[in-house]
Enzyme design. Structure first.
Site, PDB file in Angstrom:
ATOM      1  N   SER A 157     -25.876  27.535-102.288  1.00 41.65           N
ATOM      2  CA  SER A 157     -26.826  26.722-101.518  1.00 41.65           C
ATOM      3  C   SER A 157     -27.926  27.597-100.899  1.00 41.65           C
ATOM      4  CB  SER A 157     -26.112  25.891-100.444  1.00 41.65           C
ATOM      5  OG  SER A 157     -25.588  26.715 -99.439  1.00 41.65           O
ATOM      6  N   LEU A 204     -18.424  44.403-102.693  1.00 46.99           N
ATOM      7  CA  LEU A 204     -19.078  45.504-101.995  1.00 46.99           C
ATOM      8  C   LEU A 204     -20.076  46.156-102.956  1.00 46.99           C
ATOM      9  CD1 LEU A 204     -18.889  46.995 -99.238  1.00 46.99           C
ATOM     10  CD2 LEU A 204     -17.336  48.620-100.354  1.00 46.99           C
ATOM     11  N   ASN A 239     -28.423  41.176 -96.736  1.00 46.15           N
ATOM     12  CA  ASN A 239     -27.267  40.282 -96.843  1.00 46.15           C
ATOM     13  C   ASN A 239     -27.344  39.242 -95.738  1.00 46.15           C
ATOM     14  OD1 ASN A 239     -24.561  39.406 -97.596  1.00 46.15           O
ATOM     15  ND2 ASN A 239     -23.834  40.441 -95.747  1.00 46.15           N
ATOM     16  N   HIS A 269     -24.956  36.750 -93.330  1.00 40.40           N
ATOM     17  CA  HIS A 269     -23.573  36.585 -92.868  1.00 40.40           C
ATOM     18  C   HIS A 269     -23.518  35.414 -91.887  1.00 40.40           C
ATOM     19  CE1 HIS A 269     -19.470  37.830 -92.126  1.00 40.40           C
ATOM     20  NE2 HIS A 269     -19.697  37.624 -90.834  1.00 40.40           N
ATOM     21  N   ASP A 289     -20.914  44.252 -94.157  1.00 40.46           N
ATOM     22  CA  ASP A 289     -21.471  43.616 -92.946  1.00 40.46           C
ATOM     23  C   ASP A 289     -21.855  44.590 -91.833  1.00 40.46           C
ATOM     24  OD1 ASP A 289     -20.961  41.143 -94.187  1.00 40.46           O
ATOM     25  OD2 ASP A 289     -18.950  41.030 -93.335  1.00 40.46           O
TER      26      ASP A 289
HETATM   27  C1  GRF Z   1     -22.749  31.559 -96.768  1.00 37.20           C
HETATM   28  O1  GRF Z   1     -22.093  31.113 -95.614  1.00 37.20           O
HETATM   29  C2  GRF Z   1     -23.186  33.000 -96.606  1.00 37.20           C
HETATM   30  O2  GRF Z   1     -23.585  33.317 -95.303  1.00 37.20           O
HETATM   31  C3  GRF Z   1     -21.921  33.737 -96.919  1.00 37.20           C
HETATM   32  O3  GRF Z   1     -21.381  33.008 -98.009  1.00 37.20           O
HETATM   33  C4  GRF Z   1     -21.786  31.639 -97.940  1.00 37.20           C
HETATM   34  C5  GRF Z   1     -22.442  31.309 -99.256  1.00 37.20           C
HETATM   35  O4  GRF Z   1     -22.794  29.964 -99.347  1.00 37.20           O
HETATM   36  N1  GRF Z   1     -22.168  35.142 -97.138  1.00 37.20           N
HETATM   37  P1  GRF Z   1     -23.663  29.462-100.580  1.00 37.20           P
HETATM   38  O5  GRF Z   1     -22.956  29.934-101.850  1.00 37.20           O
HETATM   39  O6  GRF Z   1     -25.026  30.051-100.457  1.00 37.20           O
HETATM   40  O7  GRF Z   1     -23.653  27.971-100.467  1.00 37.20           O
END
Ligand code: GRF
Length: 224
Positions: free
Chosen positions: A18, A97, A112, A114, A155
């Site tokens: 997404s 990683l 990245n 998070h 992270d």
């Molecule tokens: C998101 O919450 C992102 O922050 C985390 O993994 C999830 C990925 O969601 N690292 P999507 O695949 O982009 O819907």
């Protein structure tokens, strides 16, 4: 803006994608600063692959890993980046990683996203519902989204921007994840756009340098 002015980005993802879709939508309708030149999926079953196919974006799927996976992974990513020549590499739900050789070769060019306020609730094993479960269990009243530059540790790299999201008393990991995800879809394209416009860079000594005050939390509302 001409095509040659565009910043070339490659997105790495493992899940439904997404955030990948949010980048596509943003750089199609809001800003033309970025060209999404390719997707790297870490597994053949990742739903994100379907989105790339639908959007006509090149997709490379990481081959099955062998015992010396670090070497083959480094080789695979090096060859992919040599071919696509990205200016920026965006990890959007990427579960692996990044090998140290790639971090070194692409220093200051990998970011990245998070789904929590780092340095809390990050690191190995802190992904998906585990993050939101840990936030709720801790009693924290505020969670949020962090976008950061990537180094050799999960992270940990320098923070570029954060956006707070409230934790409600009756939240489940699912309800909190949904509230946080809405903000992810706003923050990630905004940071990528800032990078493309040269407004944010990773400077000497790993210090994040902004040319403006965009990162200041003043204009972020708690719910996005
Ligand atoms: C998101 O919450 C992102 O922050 C985390 O993994 C999830 C990925 O969601 N690292 P999507 O695949 O982009 O819907």
């Amino acid at each position: 803006m001409t095509v040659s002015d565009q910043t070339r980005i490659v997105v790495l993802a493992s899940g439904g994608g997404s955030n990948f879709q949010a980048l596509i939508d943003h750089f199609r309708s809001v800003s033309a600063a970025v060209d999404i030149v390719g997707l790297v999926a870490s597994r053949t079953t990742a739903g994100v692959i379907e989105r790339a196919t639908r959007e006509n974006i090149s997709c490379a799927v990481m081959p099955g890993l062998t015992t010396n996976s670090n070497d083959s992974e480094t080789r695979f990513l090096t060859e992919t980046f040599d071919e696509w020549t990205p200016d920026l590499i965006v990890l959007a739900g990427y579960m692996r990683l990044i090998p140290p050789g790639i971090v070194k070769a692409q220093w200051g060019k990998i970011i990245n996203i998070h789904p929590a306020l780092l340095p809390s609730f990050g690191g190995s094993g802190m992904y998906g519902a585990y993050v939101h479960e840990a936030v709720i269990t801790s009693g924290a009243r505020v969670s949020g989204v962090t976008v950061h530059f990537v180094d050799e540790v999960y992270d940990r790299g320098p923070t570029i921007a954060q956006w707070p999201v409230p934790v409600q008393v009756d939240d489940t990991p699912q309800s909190l994840a949904a509230r946080v995800l809405k903000v992810e879809h706003l923050l990630l394209p905004a940071v990528v756009e800032a990078f493309a416009e040269g407004r944010v860079t990773l400077g000497e000594g790993g210090r994040v340098e902004w040319t403006d005050e965009w990162f200041s939390n003043e204009h972020f509302t708690m719910e996005g």
